[in-house]
Scaffold this motif. Structure first.
Motif, PDB file in Angstrom:
ATOM      1  N   SER A 136      70.370  33.276  53.998  1.00 64.23           N
ATOM      2  CA  SER A 136      70.449  32.194  53.035  1.00 64.23           C
ATOM      3  C   SER A 136      71.911  31.954  52.687  1.00 64.23           C
ATOM      4  O   SER A 136      72.817  32.562  53.266  1.00 64.23           O
ATOM      5  N   PHE A 137      72.165  31.051  51.752  1.00 62.06           N
ATOM      6  CA  PHE A 137      73.497  30.812  51.201  1.00 62.06           C
ATOM      7  C   PHE A 137      73.384  30.849  49.682  1.00 62.06           C
ATOM      8  O   PHE A 137      72.479  30.229  49.117  1.00 62.06           O
ATOM      9  N   MET A 138      74.292  31.568  49.030  1.00 63.65           N
ATOM     10  CA  MET A 138      74.331  31.532  47.577  1.00 63.65           C
ATOM     11  C   MET A 138      75.687  32.033  47.108  1.00 63.65           C
ATOM     12  O   MET A 138      76.478  32.582  47.885  1.00 63.65           O
ATOM     13  N   ALA A 139      75.980  31.852  45.824  1.00 62.08           N
ATOM     14  CA  ALA A 139      77.264  32.240  45.268  1.00 62.08           C
ATOM     15  C   ALA A 139      77.356  33.751  45.119  1.00 62.08           C
ATOM     16  O   ALA A 139      76.495  34.388  44.519  1.00 62.08           O
ATOM     17  N   LEU A 140      78.415  34.302  45.695  1.00 65.08           N
ATOM     18  CA  LEU A 140      78.737  35.712  45.620  1.00 65.08           C
ATOM     19  C   LEU A 140      80.255  35.833  45.697  1.00 65.08           C
ATOM     20  O   LEU A 140      80.939  34.842  45.949  1.00 65.08           O
ATOM     21  N   GLN A 141      80.773  37.016  45.528  1.00 60.48           N
ATOM     22  CA  GLN A 141      82.184  37.199  45.826  1.00 60.48           C
ATOM     23  C   GLN A 141      82.354  37.265  47.342  1.00 60.48           C
ATOM     24  O   GLN A 141      81.560  37.905  48.040  1.00 60.48           O
ATOM     25  N   VAL A 142      83.390  36.601  47.842  1.00 61.36           N
ATOM     26  CA  VAL A 142      83.651  36.564  49.279  1.00 61.36           C
ATOM     27  C   VAL A 142      85.126  36.854  49.529  1.00 61.36           C
ATOM     28  O   VAL A 142      85.964  36.761  48.631  1.00 61.36           O
ATOM     29  N   GLN A 143      85.437  37.186  50.779  1.00 57.66           N
ATOM     30  CA  GLN A 143      86.810  37.341  51.226  1.00 57.66           C
ATOM     31  C   GLN A 143      86.980  36.647  52.564  1.00 57.66           C
ATOM     32  O   GLN A 143      86.040  36.586  53.368  1.00 57.66           O
ATOM     33  N   ARG A 144      88.172  36.123  52.802  1.00 59.43           N
ATOM     34  CA  ARG A 144      88.469  35.562  54.119  1.00 59.43           C
ATOM     35  C   ARG A 144      88.755  36.706  55.077  1.00 59.43           C
ATOM     36  O   ARG A 144      89.412  37.692  54.720  1.00 59.43           O
ATOM     37  N   THR A 145      88.255  36.576  56.290  1.00 57.77           N
ATOM     38  CA  THR A 145      88.418  37.595  57.316  1.00 57.77           C
ATOM     39  C   THR A 145      89.156  36.990  58.505  1.00 57.77           C
ATOM     40  O   THR A 145      89.613  35.847  58.468  1.00 57.77           O
TER      41      THR A 145
END
Length: 320
Positions: A274-283
């Motif tokens: 799915s897609f939802m708001a979370l903390q993310v980082q660019r890789t």
């Protein structure tokens, strides 16, 4: 997209060197373009919209603004690059939302618009560019875009900072402190399925625990925001906050720092695709969602939110 999770660079300039803003004539798109340009982000920003005369006027105006500041970069350009790709594609195009209108009709209209834009988005992003989606409902549309295009899940990310800012402001009012002193996030769906992460709340960096009554007051404030906004019948989106937020989000992605954004959940244990708001980082290849730090109740709410979004994407794809 070249780089790593720690301040990746391409040549002499940090990521992103080249940016395309689709829907740049509108309130949100023009605000984003202005914030990125005045923030000195990138070397080239392409403003793209079917309303070419408005785009050209924004390019002239923003170029003059940079001149007032004594700057030559970034270069503002009307229209997409003739060939090649960009590092970052910002999709701000959206159908107008009618106050009190049917959310399903709004979703269907924006999904249709996104489908028509998908070939352009794919061409601009190529195999390495990142796509930042602003159109709402952002989580459902992000899942829909990945399914209906050649874009990888880790190439698509959605804007989600405004919900967290509203959460912190509501908590600050309850606590009687300035909002700048409050930390905290909203994860999950952008909408009724959002999850205020009360376990993440801090004041001056120290954890703070709200009582039941305080949490209820904050929740009423947060979940009532859209109704209060719609009641104004202003005919505009939250363009200033989103423009500033996109600039901040891009700055954090550039340095590899965590930032709240809508991202794919497939790599997270216990969550559906799915897609939802979370903390993310660019890789090195795109973006990656980080495992949420949550108490038991919040974790269950997040799983429910992810399932709800996945079901909405399925329904949109099947026309149900």
């Amino acid at each position: 997209m070249t780089g790593s999770s720690t301040a990746a660079t391409r040549g002499a300039q940090p990521w992103p060197r080249s940016i395309a803003v689709i829907g740049a004539a509108g309130t949100v798109g023009s605000s984003v373009a202005a914030q990125l340009a005045l923030g000195g982000i990138g070397e080239r920003i392409h403003l793209i919209d079917v309303r070419q005369n408005i785009v050209v006027s924004h390019v002239i105006d923003l170029t003059d603004a940079l001149g007032v500041l004594g700057r030559d970069r970034p270069q503002l350009l009307a229209g997409p690059p003739d060939d090649g790709t960009v590092d970052l594609v910002v999709v701000a195009a959206s159908r107008p939302e009618i106050p009190g209108g049917d959310r399903r009709e709004f979703l269907a209209a924006n999904a249709g618009l996104l489908e028509t834009l998908a070939p352009l988005v794919e061409r601009l992003a190529g195999a390495t560019g990142l796509v930042l989606l602003l159109s709402n409902p952002v989580d459902i549309l992000a899942g829909h875009l990945v399914r209906r295009s050649a874009l990888r899940t880790d190439q698509v990310v959605g804007y989600a900072l405004n919900d967290s800012a509203r959460f912190r402001a509501a908590a600050a009012r309850v606590l009687g402190v300035g909002a700048s002193r409050v930390g905290g996030h909203v994860f999950g769906e952008h909408g009724d399925g959002q999850v205020p992460m009360f376990s993440s709340l801090t004041v001056d960096g120290a954890p703070v625990d709200l009582d039941r009554g305080q949490r209820e007051t904050v929740s009423v404030d947060v979940f009532g925001w859209f109704r209060r906004w719609s009641a104004l019948e202003s005919g505009r989106s939250s363009g200033w906050a989103t423009g500033v937020g996109v600039r901040r989000m891009v700055e954090l992605l550039a340095t590899g720092e965590p930032v709240v954004a809508t991202a794919g959940t497939a790599r997270l244990a216990g969550y559906p695709e799915s897609f939802m708001a979370l903390q993310v980082q660019r890789t090195a290849t795109g973006v990656a969602a980080l495992d949420p730090v949550a108490d038991a109740a919040e974790a269950e709410q997040l799983r429910t939110s992810a399932i709800r979004i996945a079901e909405a994407v399925d329904a949109l794809d099947t026309g149900e």
